[in-house]
Design an enzyme around this catalytic site. Structure first.
Site, PDB file in Angstrom:
ATOM      1  N   ARG A  81       0.808  -1.143   0.080  1.00 50.33           N
ATOM      2  CA  ARG A  81      -0.078  -0.033  -0.045  1.00 50.33           C
ATOM      3  C   ARG A  81       0.846   1.309   0.107  1.00 50.33           C
ATOM      4  NH1 ARG A  81       1.157   2.147   4.823  1.00 50.33           N
ATOM      5  NH2 ARG A  81       1.226   0.768   6.425  1.00 50.33           N
ATOM      6  N   GLY A  82       0.141   2.496  -0.167  1.00 48.74           N
ATOM      7  CA  GLY A  82       0.959   3.648  -0.038  1.00 48.74           C
ATOM      8  C   GLY A  82       1.089   3.922   1.501  1.00 48.74           C
ATOM      9  N   GLY A  83       1.821   5.183   1.486  1.00 46.55           N
ATOM     10  CA  GLY A  83       2.204   5.296   3.076  1.00 46.55           C
ATOM     11  C   GLY A  83       3.216   4.765   3.742  1.00 46.55           C
ATOM     12  N   CYS A  99       3.002   6.787  10.560  1.00 47.03           N
ATOM     13  CA  CYS A  99       2.879   7.249   9.375  1.00 47.03           C
ATOM     14  C   CYS A  99       4.121   8.143   9.040  1.00 47.03           C
ATOM     15  CB  CYS A  99       1.484   7.939   9.212  1.00 47.03           C
ATOM     16  SG  CYS A  99       0.116   6.962   9.448  1.00 47.03           S
ATOM     17  N   GLY A 152      -4.267   4.045   3.789  1.00 42.15           N
ATOM     18  CA  GLY A 152      -3.363   3.830   2.798  1.00 42.15           C
ATOM     19  C   GLY A 152      -3.949   2.918   1.855  1.00 42.15           C
ATOM     20  N   GLY A 206      -7.063   0.217   2.785  1.00 39.80           N
ATOM     21  CA  GLY A 206      -8.083   1.196   3.167  1.00 39.80           C
ATOM     22  C   GLY A 206      -7.815   1.906   4.313  1.00 39.80           C
ATOM     23  N   HIS A 262      -1.904  -2.224  13.506  1.00 40.59           N
ATOM     24  CA  HIS A 262      -3.493  -2.536  13.565  1.00 40.59           C
ATOM     25  C   HIS A 262      -3.472  -3.433  14.977  1.00 40.59           C
ATOM     26  CE1 HIS A 262      -3.941  -0.708   9.714  1.00 40.59           C
ATOM     27  NE2 HIS A 262      -3.236  -1.536   8.987  1.00 40.59           N
ATOM     28  N   ALA A 308      -5.715   6.304  10.405  1.00 40.15           N
ATOM     29  CA  ALA A 308      -4.760   5.923   9.048  1.00 40.15           C
ATOM     30  C   ALA A 308      -5.615   5.622   8.027  1.00 40.15           C
ATOM     31  CB  ALA A 308      -3.945   5.167   9.689  1.00 40.15           C
TER      32      ALA A 308
END
Length: 229
Positions: free
Chosen positions: A85-87, A188, A159, A170, A92, A157
Site C-alpha cells: 500500500r501507500g504510506g 505514518c 493507505g 483502506g 493495527h 490512518a
C-alpha cells in the site's frame, strides 16, 4: 482476523474484480475457498475486520520509522509485514476498525483522489456523531483531531493501493485501541504528531459494533453504493 490471512483474501478479491473487468489478475492468489468475480451490479467488496496486533510498512515507507526490532515485536505478540500500500508504518490491533474496500472505482464513477477524500469524509462524519471534531491536514493523509493546533493527533490512518482503478487496503479507525503500541513507531512517518482514539477523545466507553455500523453507513453515503452482507 490475522493480518496475513486477510491480506491473502484481499488479493484474491482484487484479482476477482480484475477478472470481471477482463484484465489479467495481478496476484494469482489461490484460497481454499475460491473467490468468484462480483456480479454485474456489484462494484466489489468491503471487508471490516479487527486485527491481532500487527505493524505494517507501506511500499515507500522507511524502515527507520520502525523503532524496535522483530524480536521485540514477537515478545509482545505482534507481527510485522512490509506490504504494497501507500504510506509509511502504522499499527493495527484490537479496538481498531480496519476497513478494506476492494472495489472498481470506474463502476462507482470516481477517481482515486476523490475516493480517498470520501474515505476520510466517512470517518469525519462518523466520529462527529460522538462529538469529536476531526478533519484533514494538507500533505498528510488520514483523519486528524486538532488539525490546526499544536497537538494534532491522528485518529484514523488511510493507505490504499489501486491498479486499473481497482482498490485494496483502506482505513484504520482507532476506537478503543491501546495507543501504547504506537510508541514503537513513528506513526505514518511523523515524529511531531501524535495518535488518538475515539475513547480517548470522548473519555467514555464506546460501543465498537455501533461505531462500525455507522462507519459502514457513512461509507455507503460517500461512495454512493449499497453495502449488504
Amino acid at each position: 482476523m490475522g493480518y496475513g490471512e486477510c491480506w491473502a483474501l484481499q488479493r484474491a478479491l482484487f484479482d476477482a474484480v480484475l477478472r470481471e473487468k477482463g484484465a489479467r489478475p495481478l496476484f494469482g492468489e489461490t484460497l481454499d475457498t475460491p473467490v468468484s468475480p462480483p456480479g454485474p451490479q456489484q462494484a466489489g467488496w468491503l471487508l471490516t475486520v479487527e486485527h491481532d496486533p500487527v505493524y505494517t510498512l507501506g511500499k515507500s515507507g522507511k524502515e527507520s520509522n520502525m523503532l524496535v526490532g522483530e524480536a521485540y515485536l514477537r515478545s509482545i505478540g505482534a507481527e510485522y509485514y512490509h506490504i504494497d500500500r501507500g504510506g509509511d508504518v502504522t499499527f493495527h490491533g484490537p479496538g481498531q476498525i480496519v476497513a478494506y474496500p476492494v472495489i472498481d472505482l470506474e463502476r462507482v464513477g470516481i477517481g482515486l483522489r476523490d475516493y480517498i477524500d470520501r474515505l476520510e469524509g466517512a470517518v469525519i462524519d462518523t466520529v462527529a456523531e460522538w462529538g469529536v471534531a476531526a478533519g484533514r491536514i494538507a500533505g498528510a493523509s488520514g483523519v486528524w483531531v486538532d488539525c490546526d493546533g499544536a497537538r494534532a493527533r491522528k485518529i484514523c490512518a488511510i493507505g490504499v493501493r489501486s491498479s486499473r482503478f481497482v482498490t485494496m487496503h483502506g482505513l484504520a479507525l482507532n476506537v478503543s485501541t491501546d495507543l501504547r503500541y504506537f510508541s514503537h513507531i513513528n506513526p505514518c512517518g511523523f515524529t511531531d504528531r501524535g495518535v488518538t482514539s475515539l475513547e480517548r477523545e470522548t473519555g467514555v466507553k464506546v460501543d465498537f459494533e455501533e461505531v462500525k455500523r455507522r462507519l459502514v453507513r457513512h461509507l455507503t453515503e460517500k461512495l454512493n453504493v449499497r453495502i449488504y452482507k
